[in-house]
Design a protein around this motif. Structure first.
Motif, PDB file in Angstrom:
ATOM      1  N   ILE A 108     -73.492 -40.474 -25.870  1.00 15.94           N
ATOM      2  CA  ILE A 108     -74.260 -41.160 -26.912  1.00 15.94           C
ATOM      3  C   ILE A 108     -74.888 -40.186 -27.906  1.00 15.94           C
ATOM      4  O   ILE A 108     -75.174 -40.544 -29.055  1.00 15.94           O
ATOM      5  CB  ILE A 108     -75.333 -42.064 -26.267  1.00 15.94           C
ATOM      6  N   SER A 109     -75.085 -38.935 -27.510  1.00 14.05           N
ATOM      7  CA  SER A 109     -75.685 -37.960 -28.425  1.00 14.05           C
ATOM      8  C   SER A 109     -74.777 -37.664 -29.611  1.00 14.05           C
ATOM      9  O   SER A 109     -75.235 -37.166 -30.640  1.00 14.05           O
ATOM     10  CB  SER A 109     -76.005 -36.656 -27.678  1.00 14.05           C
ATOM     11  N   MET A 110     -73.470 -37.983 -29.488  1.00 15.57           N
ATOM     12  CA  MET A 110     -72.524 -37.752 -30.588  1.00 15.57           C
ATOM     13  C   MET A 110     -72.939 -38.492 -31.858  1.00 15.57           C
ATOM     14  O   MET A 110     -72.695 -38.037 -32.963  1.00 15.57           O
ATOM     15  CB  MET A 110     -71.116 -38.234 -30.194  1.00 15.57           C
ATOM     16  N   LEU A 111     -73.595 -39.634 -31.671  1.00 17.64           N
ATOM     17  CA  LEU A 111     -73.930 -40.482 -32.814  1.00 17.64           C
ATOM     18  C   LEU A 111     -74.908 -39.814 -33.773  1.00 17.64           C
ATOM     19  O   LEU A 111     -74.913 -40.117 -34.969  1.00 17.64           O
ATOM     20  CB  LEU A 111     -74.517 -41.813 -32.336  1.00 17.64           C
ATOM     21  N   SER A 112     -75.744 -38.938 -33.256  1.00 13.14           N
ATOM     22  CA  SER A 112     -76.770 -38.317 -34.083  1.00 13.14           C
ATOM     23  C   SER A 112     -76.459 -36.873 -34.439  1.00 13.14           C
ATOM     24  O   SER A 112     -77.283 -36.194 -35.051  1.00 13.14           O
ATOM     25  CB  SER A 112     -78.126 -38.391 -33.356  1.00 13.14           C
ATOM     26  N   ARG A 113     -75.279 -36.394 -34.081  1.00 16.74           N
ATOM     27  CA  ARG A 113     -74.893 -35.039 -34.459  1.00 16.74           C
ATOM     28  C   ARG A 113     -74.275 -35.044 -35.847  1.00 16.74           C
ATOM     29  O   ARG A 113     -73.793 -36.071 -36.325  1.00 16.74           O
ATOM     30  CB  ARG A 113     -73.918 -34.468 -33.429  1.00 16.74           C
ATOM     31  N   PRO A 114     -74.285 -33.892 -36.544  1.00 17.95           N
ATOM     32  CA  PRO A 114     -73.724 -33.838 -37.907  1.00 17.95           C
ATOM     33  C   PRO A 114     -72.232 -34.153 -37.903  1.00 17.95           C
ATOM     34  O   PRO A 114     -71.461 -33.510 -37.178  1.00 17.95           O
ATOM     35  CB  PRO A 114     -74.001 -32.410 -38.352  1.00 17.95           C
ATOM     36  N   GLN A 115     -71.853 -35.119 -38.700  1.00 19.62           N
ATOM     37  CA  GLN A 115     -70.482 -35.608 -38.687  1.00 19.62           C
ATOM     38  C   GLN A 115     -69.842 -35.520 -40.069  1.00 19.62           C
ATOM     39  O   GLN A 115     -70.515 -35.699 -41.089  1.00 19.62           O
ATOM     40  CB  GLN A 115     -70.454 -37.071 -38.218  1.00 19.62           C
ATOM     41  N   ILE A 116     -68.544 -35.278 -40.074  1.00 20.31           N
ATOM     42  CA  ILE A 116     -67.728 -35.360 -41.276  1.00 20.31           C
ATOM     43  C   ILE A 116     -66.612 -36.350 -40.977  1.00 20.31           C
ATOM     44  O   ILE A 116     -65.903 -36.210 -39.973  1.00 20.31           O
ATOM     45  CB  ILE A 116     -67.137 -33.996 -41.662  1.00 20.31           C
ATOM     46  N   ALA A 117     -66.481 -37.359 -41.812  1.00 24.52           N
ATOM     47  CA  ALA A 117     -65.426 -38.351 -41.616  1.00 24.52           C
ATOM     48  C   ALA A 117     -64.118 -37.840 -42.221  1.00 24.52           C
ATOM     49  O   ALA A 117     -64.109 -37.270 -43.313  1.00 24.52           O
ATOM     50  CB  ALA A 117     -65.821 -39.676 -42.265  1.00 24.52           C
ATOM     51  N   VAL A 118     -63.027 -38.046 -41.500  1.00 30.69           N
ATOM     52  CA  VAL A 118     -61.691 -37.678 -41.980  1.00 30.69           C
ATOM     53  C   VAL A 118     -60.829 -38.929 -41.880  1.00 30.69           C
ATOM     54  O   VAL A 118     -60.568 -39.421 -40.780  1.00 30.69           O
ATOM     55  CB  VAL A 118     -61.090 -36.536 -41.141  1.00 30.69           C
ATOM     56  N   VAL A 119     -60.420 -39.459 -43.021  1.00 31.25           N
ATOM     57  CA  VAL A 119     -59.650 -40.702 -43.035  1.00 31.25           C
ATOM     58  C   VAL A 119     -58.496 -40.571 -44.022  1.00 31.25           C
ATOM     59  O   VAL A 119     -58.454 -39.652 -44.841  1.00 31.25           O
ATOM     60  CB  VAL A 119     -60.536 -41.913 -43.418  1.00 31.25           C
ATOM     61  N   GLY A 120     -57.566 -41.513 -43.945  1.00 29.57           N
ATOM     62  CA  GLY A 120     -56.436 -41.468 -44.872  1.00 29.57           C
ATOM     63  C   GLY A 120     -55.357 -42.459 -44.508  1.00 29.57           C
ATOM     64  O   GLY A 120     -55.554 -43.379 -43.711  1.00 29.57           O
ATOM     65  N   SER A 121     -54.201 -42.237 -45.066  1.00 37.07           N
ATOM     66  CA  SER A 121     -53.078 -43.162 -44.990  1.00 37.07           C
ATOM     67  C   SER A 121     -52.613 -43.400 -43.559  1.00 37.07           C
ATOM     68  O   SER A 121     -52.627 -42.496 -42.719  1.00 37.07           O
ATOM     69  CB  SER A 121     -51.915 -42.614 -45.820  1.00 37.07           C
ATOM     70  N   ARG A 122     -52.161 -44.621 -43.305  1.00 41.65           N
ATOM     71  CA  ARG A 122     -51.520 -44.919 -42.022  1.00 41.65           C
ATOM     72  C   ARG A 122     -50.087 -44.395 -41.982  1.00 41.65           C
ATOM     73  O   ARG A 122     -49.474 -44.359 -40.923  1.00 41.65           O
ATOM     74  CB  ARG A 122     -51.542 -46.429 -41.764  1.00 41.65           C
ATOM     75  N   HIS A 123     -49.550 -44.057 -43.144  1.00 39.72           N
ATOM     76  CA  HIS A 123     -48.174 -43.546 -43.214  1.00 39.72           C
ATOM     77  C   HIS A 123     -48.183 -42.235 -44.004  1.00 39.72           C
ATOM     78  O   HIS A 123     -47.649 -42.164 -45.119  1.00 39.72           O
ATOM     79  CB  HIS A 123     -47.258 -44.578 -43.863  1.00 39.72           C
ATOM     80  N   PRO A 124     -48.786 -41.198 -43.432  1.00 34.58           N
ATOM     81  CA  PRO A 124     -48.950 -39.955 -44.192  1.00 34.58           C
ATOM     82  C   PRO A 124     -47.632 -39.234 -44.429  1.00 34.58           C
ATOM     83  O   PRO A 124     -46.686 -39.356 -43.641  1.00 34.58           O
ATOM     84  CB  PRO A 124     -49.868 -39.124 -43.294  1.00 34.58           C
ATOM     85  N   SER A 125     -47.584 -38.492 -45.514  1.00 31.93           N
ATOM     86  CA  SER A 125     -46.445 -37.635 -45.790  1.00 31.93           C
ATOM     87  C   SER A 125     -46.548 -36.374 -44.940  1.00 31.93           C
ATOM     88  O   SER A 125     -47.552 -36.127 -44.264  1.00 31.93           O
ATOM     89  CB  SER A 125     -46.427 -37.254 -47.270  1.00 31.93           C
ATOM     90  N   TYR A 126     -45.536 -35.566 -45.019  1.00 28.76           N
ATOM     91  CA  TYR A 126     -45.555 -34.279 -44.319  1.00 28.76           C
ATOM     92  C   TYR A 126     -46.742 -33.435 -44.777  1.00 28.76           C
ATOM     93  O   TYR A 126     -47.442 -32.820 -43.968  1.00 28.76           O
ATOM     94  CB  TYR A 126     -44.234 -33.549 -44.594  1.00 28.76           C
ATOM     95  N   VAL A 127     -46.980 -33.414 -46.081  1.00 31.63           N
ATOM     96  CA  VAL A 127     -48.088 -32.629 -46.620  1.00 31.63           C
ATOM     97  C   VAL A 127     -49.424 -33.175 -46.119  1.00 31.63           C
ATOM     98  O   VAL A 127     -50.335 -32.412 -45.777  1.00 31.63           O
ATOM     99  CB  VAL A 127     -48.047 -32.608 -48.166  1.00 31.63           C
TER     100      VAL A 127
END
Length: 364
Positions: A108-127
């Motif tokens: 549960i301590s994860m919720l209050s630690r400094p976070q960076i969200a990484v999101v993107g396409s469901r069908h990513p390219s190679y790059v």
């Protein structure tokens, strides 16, 4: 637990708010703020509540509470957090329309630690896949928890890259925690918990994935995070919903640019036009976050990570044979120039020449 104990449980008022028509999270939190800690016993002093709402708010939802408590007791690392719980993450609590209840499995301590969200396409390219694998490890090394939505594509790659780098990751689901979606990521979800991370949802544990859950999930992803990195996104993408929430919540938004010929890059390019920070390496993200965060995130020394050569070409060479003229057509470049660059890429180990064209090399 006895019926009398259930009827006195501190979660009941929040369940009542969840099930009362016409009272959403914003109004519910306003009631809590205006009436103080004993708000549930002071509803008669609240303005604007109809008789029907008053009646619904006084209804004990023990039929919902009981299975929730059973779910919580089935494992030692399961938690149910109401908005006023001390363990509720402060960044998310400050967001308009923050969830009234959070269901958590893992640390549960994860919720209050400094976070960076990484999101993107469901069908990513190679790059897109390469960028995820290259950018996440230095963010982990800098001390950030990587938060994403457990979806296929960039989300799953972000979680996996974090685990491979020995980091901590938090997955926000668009379904209940007992209905992991997508099912192909059941093992990934288990690994996240096993490696010190956590799973999170505002859905009841038994709820399945519904379309309207996912935009709500996206506001949690951005609300928990100091900043949101969009790795790759088409013009119409759920990742852009996360970016919009981030902007509304005052979070930093980062985007990786891409070739205009790549439809998966159009959303990121548009975000950059609208003011998102262009990202070419991890320090582009970290240097922005330390300016306003008290979190222990460290800016790395100047990046030395390898840049992808001719990404517009690599993005159009698949794992199956791709003809040179087709690559040239997609890139809108002369065939001879494309052929010259493909030879360079072959010498560097990025592609392989095969009968009929080129294939992407399985380069580490």
């Amino acid at each position: 637990m006895s019926n009398s104990a259930l009827e006195q449980h501190p979660l009941l008022p929040w369940l009542a708010l969840q099930h009362t028509r016409g009272i959403g999270p914003v109004r519910a939190i306003r009631l809590r703020t205006q009436l103080g800690e004993q708000w549930y016993h002071s509803l008669q002093h609240a303005r604007g509540l109809s008789e029907e709402q008053q009646e619904q708010l006084q209804t004990p939802h023990t039929s919902v509470l009981e299975p929730l408590l059973e779910w919580q007791q089935q494992a030692p690392n399961r938690h149910i957090l109401s908005w006023d719980d001390p363990a509720y993450p402060e960044l998310l609590r400050a967001v308009s329309a923050a969830p009234l209840l959070l269901f958590v499995e893992g640390d549960i301590s994860m919720l209050s630690r400094p976070q960076i969200a990484v999101v993107g396409s469901r069908h990513p390219s190679y790059v897109g896949r390469e960028n995820t694998n290259n950018l996440v490890p230095p963010l982990v090394e800098a001390g950030a928890v990587i938060t994403s939505g457990l979806a296929i594509g960039i989300d799953g790659l972000g979680h996996r890259a974090t685990l491979n780098a020995g980091g901590l990751t938090l997955a926000v689901l668009g379904s209940g925690l007992d209905r992991c979606y997508p099912k192909r990521h059941l093992r990934l979800a288990a690994e996240i918990i096993e490696n010190g991370g956590a799973l999170l949802s505002e859905c009841y544990p038994w709820e399945g994935p519904l379309a309207h859950h996912f935009p709500r999930r996206n506001r949690i992803i951005s609300g928990l995070s100091l900043g949101v990195l969009i790795v790759e996104a088409a013009e119409r993408s759920g990742s852009l919903i996360t970016a919009r929430y981030a902007m509304e919540q005052g979070r930093e938004v980062f985007a990786i640019p891409g070739a205009r010929q790549n439809p998966q890059a159009s959303g990121c390019n548009r975000l950059i036009q609208q003011g998102a920070k262009l990202v070419s390496n991890a320090n582009d993200i970290l240097e922005e976050l330390v300016a306003f965060s008290v979190a222990a995130i460290k800016v790395r020394p100047a990046a030395t990570e390898e840049l992808l050569p001719y990404p517009e070409l690599l993005d159009n060479v698949g794992l199956e044979t791709t003809a040179v003229d087709l690559i040239a057509s997609r890139c809108q470049q002369p065939v001879q120039e494309v052929l010259t660059r493909l030879v360079e890429l072959e010498l560097a180990g990025w592609v392989e020449s095969v009968p009929g064209g080129y294939v992407r090399a399985r380069r580490s």
